[in-house]
Design a protein around this motif. Sequence first.
Motif, PDB file in Angstrom:
ATOM      1  N   THR A 171       1.048  -1.495  -0.038  1.00  0.00           N
ATOM      2  CA  THR A 171      -0.299   0.024   0.096  1.00  0.00           C
ATOM      3  C   THR A 171       1.268   1.018  -0.145  1.00  0.00           C
ATOM      4  OG1 THR A 171      -0.094   0.252   2.362  1.00  0.00           O
ATOM      5  CG2 THR A 171      -1.771  -0.637   1.330  1.00  0.00           C
ATOM      6  N   LYS A 172       0.232   2.713  -0.841  1.00  0.00           N
ATOM      7  CA  LYS A 172       1.509   4.104  -0.090  1.00  0.00           C
ATOM      8  C   LYS A 172       1.371   3.479   1.731  1.00  0.00           C
ATOM      9  CE  LYS A 172       2.372   7.811  -0.830  1.00  0.00           C
ATOM     10  NZ  LYS A 172       3.320   8.141  -1.091  1.00  0.00           N
ATOM     11  N   SER A 173       2.813   4.155   1.764  1.00  0.00           N
ATOM     12  CA  SER A 173       2.476   4.539   2.828  1.00  0.00           C
ATOM     13  C   SER A 173       1.632   5.670   4.170  1.00  0.00           C
ATOM     14  CB  SER A 173       4.742   5.063   3.443  1.00  0.00           C
ATOM     15  OG  SER A 173       5.650   4.303   2.425  1.00  0.00           O
ATOM     16  N   ILE A 214      11.156  12.170 -10.691  1.00  0.00           N
ATOM     17  CA  ILE A 214      11.500  13.882  -9.581  1.00  0.00           C
ATOM     18  C   ILE A 214       9.918  13.918  -9.079  1.00  0.00           C
ATOM     19  CG2 ILE A 214      11.214  14.892 -10.783  1.00  0.00           C
ATOM     20  CD1 ILE A 214      13.527  16.504  -8.426  1.00  0.00           C
ATOM     21  N   ASN A 215       9.807  13.436  -7.342  1.00  0.00           N
ATOM     22  CA  ASN A 215       8.310  13.603  -6.453  1.00  0.00           C
ATOM     23  C   ASN A 215       8.913  14.198  -5.094  1.00  0.00           C
ATOM     24  OD1 ASN A 215       7.551  11.722  -3.970  1.00  0.00           O
ATOM     25  ND2 ASN A 215       9.096  10.224  -5.637  1.00  0.00           N
ATOM     26  N   SER A 216       7.522  15.001  -4.722  1.00  0.00           N
ATOM     27  CA  SER A 216       8.109  15.569  -3.336  1.00  0.00           C
ATOM     28  C   SER A 216       6.386  14.987  -3.337  1.00  0.00           C
ATOM     29  CB  SER A 216       7.792  16.621  -3.374  1.00  0.00           C
ATOM     30  OG  SER A 216       8.243  16.883  -2.256  1.00  0.00           O
ATOM     31  N   GLY A 264       4.796  13.600  -0.460  1.00  0.00           N
ATOM     32  CA  GLY A 264       4.655  14.454   1.345  1.00  0.00           C
ATOM     33  C   GLY A 264       3.530  13.843   1.119  1.00  0.00           C
ATOM     34  N   LEU A 265       3.772  12.348   1.813  1.00  0.00           N
ATOM     35  CA  LEU A 265       2.661  11.495   1.726  1.00  0.00           C
ATOM     36  C   LEU A 265       1.292  10.948   2.127  1.00  0.00           C
ATOM     37  CD1 LEU A 265       5.237  10.650   4.700  1.00  0.00           C
ATOM     38  CD2 LEU A 265       5.292   9.213   2.728  1.00  0.00           C
ATOM     39  N   PRO A 266       0.662  11.824   0.817  1.00  0.00           N
ATOM     40  CA  PRO A 266      -1.076  11.766   0.935  1.00  0.00           C
ATOM     41  C   PRO A 266      -1.116  10.701   0.914  1.00  0.00           C
ATOM     42  CG  PRO A 266       0.275  11.765  -1.261  1.00  0.00           C
ATOM     43  CD  PRO A 266       0.878  11.695  -1.069  1.00  0.00           C
TER      44      PRO A 266
HETATM   45  C1  SIN Z   1       8.558   7.641  -0.217  1.00  0.00           C
HETATM   46  O1  SIN Z   1       9.679   8.472  -0.907  1.00  0.00           O
HETATM   47  O2  SIN Z   1       8.513   7.024   0.815  1.00  0.00           O
HETATM   48  C2  SIN Z   1       7.056   8.960  -0.268  1.00  0.00           C
HETATM   49  C3  SIN Z   1       7.227   9.087  -1.078  1.00  0.00           C
HETATM   50  C4  SIN Z   1       6.110  10.783  -0.885  1.00  0.00           C
HETATM   51  O3  SIN Z   1       5.124  10.512  -0.089  1.00  0.00           O
HETATM   52  O4  SIN Z   1       6.731  12.053  -0.695  1.00  0.00           O
END
Ligand code: SIN
Length: 314
Positions: free
Chosen positions: A47-49, A71-73, A75-77
């Motif tokens: 799952t998504k964290s 590239i991503n940021s 932020g744990l949505p």
């Molecule tokens: C992660 O890299 O662990 C999560 C990515 C995010 O939601 O920023």
Amino acid sequence: MSSNQTLKTTLAGFHLGSCLMNASGVHCTDENELSGLLNANVGALVTKSCTLESRTGNPLPRYANIPNGSINSMGLPNHGLAYYLEFIEKSQYLHNKIAILSIAGLSKKENLELLKNADKADSIKLIELNLSCPNIPGKPQTGYDFEASEKLLAEAFEISTKSVGVKLPPYFDMVHFESMATVLKKFPVAYVCCVNSIGNALWINVENESVVIKPKNGFGGLGGMYIKPTALANVRMFYSLLDGVDIVGCGGIQNGQDAFEHILCGASMVQIGTTLWQEGPACFDRISNELSTIMQQKGYATIDEFKGKLKSMN
Ligand code: SIN
């Protein structure tokens, strides 16, 4: 896939039909995406964290495709722990796949609370504790603080009766590989996933002379082809340092050869992020076929025949 080749694997004692799965964060935030993975050619899904409560995450745009990578940021949505517990509870008898719960509390206290709550759910068999999200402003990646990692794991393994694996950030220094391995050896970690994105990279759009994502002035986690050599080095190092602990390889897997290389370095399972984002779950069929073809050409019937067998030069 040829009938002689099998991508079957074992992860943390669970026998899985394929060594391919998604990387947490990609195609796994809501029920639609997770159901897509249940129906895809994977041996497991993660799952998504999640955090205890739902989060909207960082401002948009927070993900950008770049040539051969991302590239991503984000932020744990995420929808919060209860949502993912419910999904795993509902889906556990539907498909012959393990659904792994990924957790990423924003503090030690929150991680322990997440583990405590997950412990009450019979359907949860395996947890991935994310020690490596680089995208929360003001919050360092726990995996880069060996003392904090040890303190968290000590309490986590006190509290949890589940199998718990960890997702690590990439390391670049031999002393750091050894320091983290020394910490991990003190606990019964179910598996070690190497690696999360390379944190705080910067991609530039030359035409408009601008960053390509909004959060953190454009700084974000780098994924895709650029990180494969780093990911392979991390898989190899932890495979060598942590005798008998399953390693999950993640980073830069675009095709069957990339998956083969991760397994050769010691991965029992490989996670696919950027490629899944770009192609959708059909990528698992393509990569499975490519990996099987390589195995067939090399005369390997199972992944165990070449797992970890990377040769050194004499
Ligand atoms: C992660 O890299 O662990 C999560 C990515 C995010 O939601 O920023």
